[in-house]
Design an enzyme around this catalytic site. Structure first.
Site, PDB file in Angstrom:
ATOM      1  N   HIS A  39      41.449  40.788  14.216  1.00 19.79           N
ATOM      2  CA  HIS A  39      42.504  39.903  14.745  1.00 19.79           C
ATOM      3  C   HIS A  39      43.420  39.398  13.624  1.00 19.79           C
ATOM      4  O   HIS A  39      43.866  38.244  13.650  1.00 19.79           O
ATOM      5  CB  HIS A  39      41.902  38.700  15.492  1.00 19.79           C
ATOM      6  CG  HIS A  39      41.104  39.076  16.697  1.00 19.79           C
ATOM      7  ND1 HIS A  39      41.634  39.122  17.961  1.00 19.79           N
ATOM      8  CD2 HIS A  39      39.805  39.447  16.838  1.00 19.79           C
ATOM      9  CE1 HIS A  39      40.692  39.487  18.831  1.00 19.79           C
ATOM     10  NE2 HIS A  39      39.585  39.694  18.173  1.00 19.79           N
TER      11      HIS A  39
ATOM     12  N   ASN B 281      39.690  37.158  24.977  1.00 15.19           N
ATOM     13  CA  ASN B 281      40.540  38.342  24.860  1.00 15.19           C
ATOM     14  C   ASN B 281      41.334  38.526  26.151  1.00 15.19           C
ATOM     15  O   ASN B 281      41.096  37.818  27.129  1.00 15.19           O
ATOM     16  CB  ASN B 281      39.683  39.594  24.629  1.00 15.19           C
ATOM     17  CG  ASN B 281      39.204  39.722  23.184  1.00 15.19           C
ATOM     18  OD1 ASN B 281      39.804  39.169  22.261  1.00 15.19           O
ATOM     19  ND2 ASN B 281      38.126  40.459  22.990  1.00 15.19           N
TER      20      ASN B 281
ATOM     21  N   PHE C 237      28.356  44.505  15.971  1.00  9.25           N
ATOM     22  CA  PHE C 237      29.777  44.212  15.769  1.00  9.25           C
ATOM     23  C   PHE C 237      30.308  44.804  14.451  1.00  9.25           C
ATOM     24  O   PHE C 237      31.354  45.459  14.446  1.00  9.25           O
ATOM     25  CB  PHE C 237      30.017  42.698  15.835  1.00  9.25           C
ATOM     26  CG  PHE C 237      31.471  42.319  15.877  1.00  9.25           C
ATOM     27  CD1 PHE C 237      32.254  42.578  16.983  1.00  9.25           C
ATOM     28  CD2 PHE C 237      32.073  41.691  14.789  1.00  9.25           C
ATOM     29  CE1 PHE C 237      33.601  42.225  17.017  1.00  9.25           C
ATOM     30  CE2 PHE C 237      33.413  41.326  14.819  1.00  9.25           C
ATOM     31  CZ  PHE C 237      34.178  41.600  15.941  1.00  9.25           C
TER      32      PHE C 237
ATOM     33  N   HIS D 172      36.433  29.011  16.765  1.00 12.19           N
ATOM     34  CA  HIS D 172      34.983  29.239  16.750  1.00 12.19           C
ATOM     35  C   HIS D 172      34.419  28.974  18.151  1.00 12.19           C
ATOM     36  O   HIS D 172      34.565  27.848  18.666  1.00 12.19           O
ATOM     37  CB  HIS D 172      34.353  28.287  15.721  1.00 12.19           C
ATOM     38  CG  HIS D 172      32.859  28.353  15.682  1.00 12.19           C
ATOM     39  ND1 HIS D 172      32.143  29.469  16.037  1.00 12.19           N
ATOM     40  CD2 HIS D 172      31.936  27.433  15.309  1.00 12.19           C
ATOM     41  CE1 HIS D 172      30.865  29.228  15.898  1.00 12.19           C
ATOM     42  NE2 HIS D 172      30.703  28.002  15.465  1.00 12.19           N
TER      43      HIS D 172
ATOM     44  N   ARG E  94      28.086  35.536  17.793  1.00  8.30           N
ATOM     45  CA  ARG E  94      29.408  34.977  17.460  1.00  8.30           C
ATOM     46  C   ARG E  94      29.260  33.546  16.950  1.00  8.30           C
ATOM     47  O   ARG E  94      30.024  33.098  16.115  1.00  8.30           O
ATOM     48  CB  ARG E  94      30.322  34.987  18.695  1.00  8.30           C
ATOM     49  CG  ARG E  94      30.738  36.362  19.139  1.00  8.30           C
ATOM     50  CD  ARG E  94      31.645  36.286  20.359  1.00  8.30           C
ATOM     51  NE  ARG E  94      32.999  35.857  20.037  1.00  8.30           N
ATOM     52  CZ  ARG E  94      33.897  35.450  20.919  1.00  8.30           C
ATOM     53  NH1 ARG E  94      33.596  35.421  22.201  1.00  8.30           N
ATOM     54  NH2 ARG E  94      35.101  35.098  20.536  1.00  8.30           N
TER      55      ARG E  94
ATOM     56  N   TYR F 103      31.719  32.976  13.187  1.00  3.25           N
ATOM     57  CA  TYR F 103      33.064  32.404  13.036  1.00  3.25           C
ATOM     58  C   TYR F 103      33.166  31.361  11.930  1.00  3.25           C
ATOM     59  O   TYR F 103      34.147  31.335  11.189  1.00  3.25           O
ATOM     60  CB  TYR F 103      33.560  31.844  14.377  1.00  3.25           C
ATOM     61  CG  TYR F 103      33.955  32.950  15.336  1.00  3.25           C
ATOM     62  CD1 TYR F 103      32.986  33.765  15.921  1.00  3.25           C
ATOM     63  CD2 TYR F 103      35.277  33.220  15.636  1.00  3.25           C
ATOM     64  CE1 TYR F 103      33.328  34.790  16.777  1.00  3.25           C
ATOM     65  CE2 TYR F 103      35.637  34.242  16.504  1.00  3.25           C
ATOM     66  CZ  TYR F 103      34.653  35.016  17.067  1.00  3.25           C
ATOM     67  OH  TYR F 103      35.001  36.038  17.901  1.00  3.25           O
TER      68      TYR F 103
HETATM   69 FE1  HDD Z   1      35.668  37.715  17.530  1.00  7.67          FE
HETATM   70  C1  HDD Z   1      38.117  36.593  15.472  1.00  7.67           C
HETATM   71  C2  HDD Z   1      37.666  37.173  20.236  1.00  7.67           C
HETATM   72  C3  HDD Z   1      33.340  39.265  19.531  1.00  7.67           C
HETATM   73  C4  HDD Z   1      33.550  37.879  14.949  1.00  7.67           C
HETATM   74  N1  HDD Z   1      37.535  37.026  17.807  1.00  7.67           N
HETATM   75  C5  HDD Z   1      38.391  36.610  16.825  1.00  7.67           C
HETATM   76  C6  HDD Z   1      39.620  36.182  17.413  1.00  7.67           C
HETATM   77  C7  HDD Z   1      39.500  36.349  18.753  1.00  7.67           C
HETATM   78  C8  HDD Z   1      38.182  36.876  18.998  1.00  7.67           C
HETATM   79  C9  HDD Z   1      40.539  36.040  19.805  1.00  7.67           C
HETATM   80  C10 HDD Z   1      40.830  35.684  16.659  1.00  7.67           C
HETATM   81  C11 HDD Z   1      40.864  34.199  16.567  1.00  7.67           C
HETATM   82  C12 HDD Z   1      42.118  33.773  15.848  1.00  7.67           C
HETATM   83  O1  HDD Z   1      43.203  33.923  16.444  1.00  7.67           O
HETATM   84  O2  HDD Z   1      41.989  33.314  14.734  1.00  7.67           O
HETATM   85  N2  HDD Z   1      35.557  38.199  19.481  1.00  7.67           N
HETATM   86  C13 HDD Z   1      36.434  37.793  20.442  1.00  7.67           C
HETATM   87  C14 HDD Z   1      35.888  38.100  21.741  1.00  7.67           C
HETATM   88  C15 HDD Z   1      34.682  38.699  21.532  1.00  7.67           C
HETATM   89  C16 HDD Z   1      34.468  38.756  20.119  1.00  7.67           C
HETATM   90  C17 HDD Z   1      36.551  37.770  23.064  1.00  7.67           C
HETATM   91  C18 HDD Z   1      33.701  39.230  22.521  1.00  7.67           C
HETATM   92  C19 HDD Z   1      33.512  38.721  23.676  1.00  7.67           C
HETATM   93  N3  HDD Z   1      33.814  38.471  17.271  1.00  7.67           N
HETATM   94  C20 HDD Z   1      32.991  39.019  18.233  1.00  7.67           C
HETATM   95  C21 HDD Z   1      31.699  39.274  17.681  1.00  7.67           C
HETATM   96  C22 HDD Z   1      31.738  38.857  16.377  1.00  7.67           C
HETATM   97  C23 HDD Z   1      33.080  38.370  16.148  1.00  7.67           C
HETATM   98  C24 HDD Z   1      30.527  39.871  18.432  1.00  7.67           C
HETATM   99  C25 HDD Z   1      30.673  38.874  15.333  1.00  7.67           C
HETATM  100  C26 HDD Z   1      29.425  38.652  15.563  1.00  7.67           C
HETATM  101  N4  HDD Z   1      35.836  37.382  15.542  1.00  7.67           N
HETATM  102  C27 HDD Z   1      34.817  37.469  14.672  1.00  7.67           C
HETATM  103  C28 HDD Z   1      35.184  37.025  13.275  1.00  7.67           C
HETATM  104  C29 HDD Z   1      36.659  36.555  13.457  1.00  7.67           C
HETATM  105  C30 HDD Z   1      36.927  36.878  14.916  1.00  7.67           C
HETATM  106  C31 HDD Z   1      34.906  38.005  12.209  1.00  7.67           C
HETATM  107  C32 HDD Z   1      37.701  37.086  12.486  1.00  7.67           C
HETATM  108  C33 HDD Z   1      38.521  35.916  12.088  1.00  7.67           C
HETATM  109  C34 HDD Z   1      37.833  34.771  12.641  1.00  7.67           C
HETATM  110  O3  HDD Z   1      36.732  35.161  13.319  1.00  7.67           O
HETATM  111  O4  HDD Z   1      38.148  33.615  12.517  1.00  7.67           O
HETATM  112  O5  HDD Z   1      34.367  35.993  12.868  1.00  7.67           O
END
Ligand code: HDD
Length: 713
Positions: A79, A152, A165, A343, A362, A366
């Protein structure tokens, strides 16, 4: 924004007021160093002599350069590319039967929000129109603390367990050896992983559908994905799925357009959101919930804890409980949109988690990722992340700590500080986790209730309209066509045959695959090393529903043409009446009308009035518009009909199923197009009044135009 404007805005949105404490405005002010010293010369380094070396003493140069050298922070691992806006959430009414969350309380209660939309796979500088899932993350600044709904634009996910993931993301991101391709899933590693992962098939159907190429961020739905919990004041819990429904309706572009937009304007979605807010066309979504009582947890033919499943709206209708309006652009992209940290674990009393293994993972990831992205444990103090509810605890220090904590004690319990800050009772808003009974062995395994991988993929595909199904086939042909490894293509087509035979056949045909091999055990490769693979293979269950029409984008049309952009092709001599009547009517309905001509600057209409040209054919393209109008006017038409760019503009609009209005002698322009070979073109309005055009454009596209694909542009 001037101090006067700021003063006028004060009191309307408590979060914006809070941000003003950190907002800087240099207008009318002298330039200073970071230490507040007024700067006399910001152009020349301090040197020893006119042509001599720069002196180490030059503290101003060093400060300026050092700050610049460290301007960047790591982009989000997923993202990374996004756009955000401020706004508010307004509750429709009392929801205390289900949740004690205060922001969902009494009718009309407003809560400030900051919302960030994103693509998943591309880097920060990639294109908005990648075929991808869109992030839809909302930060509610509630009176009880921050609540983040990190969702999402698709209601399911690729995998069932967060453990996978990192693998999913490594597979979809540019390949590790050469960092190719950018912002695209159309490559070997992604499809290699997917073809070994039957649980991803439902999400693959969504990601290959038109949902992955939205027309506008304000024309897509949002979903919390996981099943969460609501908890009321009596401690009763309910399962809940969250939905955002765009008031503007759900619309997409075609894949051909998406690819062209990526070149013409990679900021297409970001610009559209920005302009809509600047023009006062505030994007709006209604907030909805599907609520399931605890006693009904096992009544579905899927597991509520499985994030690859949705609850069809036909089984549990969506109850609308509020509205979000985005009405203010950020002042500074980095400070707000880049530094905002979401988060799923930021909850308020009345909202809680389920044991969905994806959600559980998750909840760790975050906060952890912000430590490297935002440089340490104090990212909650960054203005955009700061709660408007007061923050008091015994956490101290850490890099860049801003808060000055008073007093002698920083531990609990204490007597020196009078026992403060004290623990809040539930009645005082203290958060307590839902008292769920847990009883089980410590194991690494997948629940057998998670093994039906194809039923909802099938339900999704078979609930699409014919046009949408065609788009899914074309998307898969494109994506798999870009895969170089033959085995992966074959395996994928085999996997598709578990969803729908025609789908598999049509994709295979596009890939030149003659025989489809329906893969047998082990179809699923996600099982412990010592397990019997047979225990982990997909199981089909009896479906309780054959079709879910709500899964089609076409099921949620918007009203009117607010926020649509309309191209008007004109040149010197354009008929003043024809142009003005259309322009006025379209603008009144909230459309963004742009005059496009053979040159920039201005043109004169038939009355000799000067009309500002918004774009020349060089600086824009048909793919950036929703519809096109060619007004009459002898001289204008004469110029345009000889201009190949104008003709291509109309042909390309036709190819992309857009409505076209042609007035009077502008038919000469139409006659030059390839599309005009069809004597009865659908969706081309000759000499009709603006109202007819507005009604047409509000339908978005004319999908019944069978010959659109034949246009060779
Ligand atoms: Fe995630 C970012 C949505 C599964 C780990 N995720 C992130 C963002 C969104 C989502 C919208 C961007 C937030 C922003 O604008 O800063 N993610 C989802 C959805 C998931 C999902 C709807 C499944 C239902 N994500 C998911 C899993 C993991 C992560 C299974 C890890 C275990 N996601 C992250 C992250 C991020 C992230 C690596 C990257 C930047 C952040 O968190 O702040 O931690």
């Amino acid at each position: 924004m001037t101090e006067k404007e700021k003063a006028e805005e004060k009191g309307k949105n408590p979060k914006i007021d809070d941000l003003y404490m950190n907002t800087e405005d240099g207008s009318g002010e002298a330039m200073t160093t970071n230490q507040g010293l007024k700067i006399n010369d910001d152009q020349n380094s301090l040197t020893a002599g006119e042509r001599g070396p720069t002196l180490l003493e030059d503290f101003h140069f060093r400060e300026k350069m050092t700050h610049f050298d460290h301007e960047r922070i790591p982009e989000r691992i997923v993202h990374a590319r996004g756009a955000g806006a401020h706004g508010y959430f307004e509750s429709y009414g009392d929801l205390s039967e289900f949740t004690k969350a205060g922001f969902l309380g009494k009718k009309g209660k407003k809560t400030p929000v900051f919302t960030r939309f994103s693509t998943v796979a591309g880097f920060k500088g990639s294109t908005d129109l990648a075929r991808d899932v869109r992030g839809f993350a909302v930060k509610f600044y509630t009176e009880e603390g921050i609540y983040d709904l990190v969702g999402n634009n698709m209601p399911v996910f690729f995998i069932q367990d967060a453990m996978k993931f990192p693998d999913l993301i490594h597979a979809v991101k540019p390949e590790q050896h050469n960092e190719i391709p950018q912002a695209a899933s159309a490559h070997d590693t992604f499809w290699d992983f997917i073809s070994l992962m039957p649980e991803s098939m439902h999400m693959v159907m969504w990601a290959m559908s038109d949902r992955a190429i939205p027309r506008s961020l304000s024309m897509m739905e949002g979903f919390g994905v996981h099943t969460y919990r609501f908890v009321n004041a009596q401690g009763e819990s309910f399962f809940v799925k969250f939905h955002w429904k765009p008031v503007a309706g759900t619309y997409s572009v075609t894949w051909d357009e998406a690819q062209k937009i990526s070149g013409q304007d990679p900021d297409f979605h970001r610009r559209d959101l920005w302009n809509a807010i600047e023009n006062g066309n505030f994007p709006e979504w209604e907030f909805g919930v599907q609520i399931v009582e605890e006693k009904d947890e096992h009544k579905f033919d899927f597991d509520l804890l499985d994030p690859t499943k949705l609850i069809p709206e036909e089984l549990v209708p969506v109850k609308l409980i509020g509205k979000m309006v985005l009405d203010r652009n950020p002042d500074n992209f980095f400070a707000e949109t880049e530094q905002v940290a979401f988060h799923p674990g930021h909850v308020v009393p009345g909202i809680d988690f389920t044991n969905d293994p994806l959600l559980q993972g998750r909840l760790f990831s975050y906060t952890d990722t912000q430590l490297s992205r935002l440089g340490g444990p104090n990212f909650h103090e960054i203005p955009i992340n700061r709660s408007i509810a007061p923050v008091h605890n015994n956490q101290r220090g850490g890099i860049s700590r801003q808060t000055i904590n008073k007093g002698q004690s920083s531990y609990h319990p204490n007597s020196i500080g009078g026992g403060c800050p004290f623990q809040a009772k539930m009645a005082e808003g203290g958060f307590t986790s839902h008292h769920e009974r847990i009883d089980g062995h410590k194991i690494r395994t997948r629940s057998s209730s998670f093994l039906d991988h194809f039923s909802q993929a099938k339900l999704f595909f078979e609930s699409q309209t014919k046009v949408e199904q065609e788009h899914i086939v074309e998307a898969l042909r494109f994506e798999l066509g870009k895969v170089m490894t033959e085995d992966i293509r074959m395996r994928m087509v085999g996997m598709l045959s578990y969803i729908n035979d025609d789908l598999a056949k049509d994709v295979a045909e596009g890939l030149g695959i003659k025989a489809i091999n329906k893969p047998k055990d082990p179809l699923n490769h996600s099982f412990p090393a010592d397990a019997d693979p047979k225990d982990y293979q997909p199981k089909e269950v009896k479906k309780s529903i054959e079709k879910s029409p709500k899964l089609s984008l076409m099921a949620s049309p918007g009203k009117g043409i607010k926020g649509r952009s309309i191209a008007v092709l004109a040149d010197d001599g354009v008929d003043a009446k024809s142009l003005e009547s259309y322009k006025k009517a379209l603008t009144q309905e909230g459309a963004d009308v742009k005059i496009i001509s053979t040159h920039s600057g201005s043109i004169n209409d038939s009355n000799g009035n000067s009309i500002k040209v918004d774009h020349s054919f060089l600086t824009t393209a048909s793919v950036l518009f929703d519809a096109v109008f060619v007004p009459e006017g002898v001289k204008s038409v004469d110029t345009l009909h000889k201009n190949p760019d104008a003709i291509r503009f109309v042909d390309e609009s036709y190819k992309h199923y857009k409505f076209i209005a042609i007035n009077g002698d502008a038919e000469q322009v139409w006659d030059m197009t390839y599309a005009s070979r069809n004597p009865k073109p659908k969706g081309v309005l000759f000499n009709q009044d603006p109202k007819a055009f507005i009604d047409a454009v509000s339908q978005h596209r004319i999908w019944e135009r069978e010959d659109a694909k034949r246009i060779p542009v």
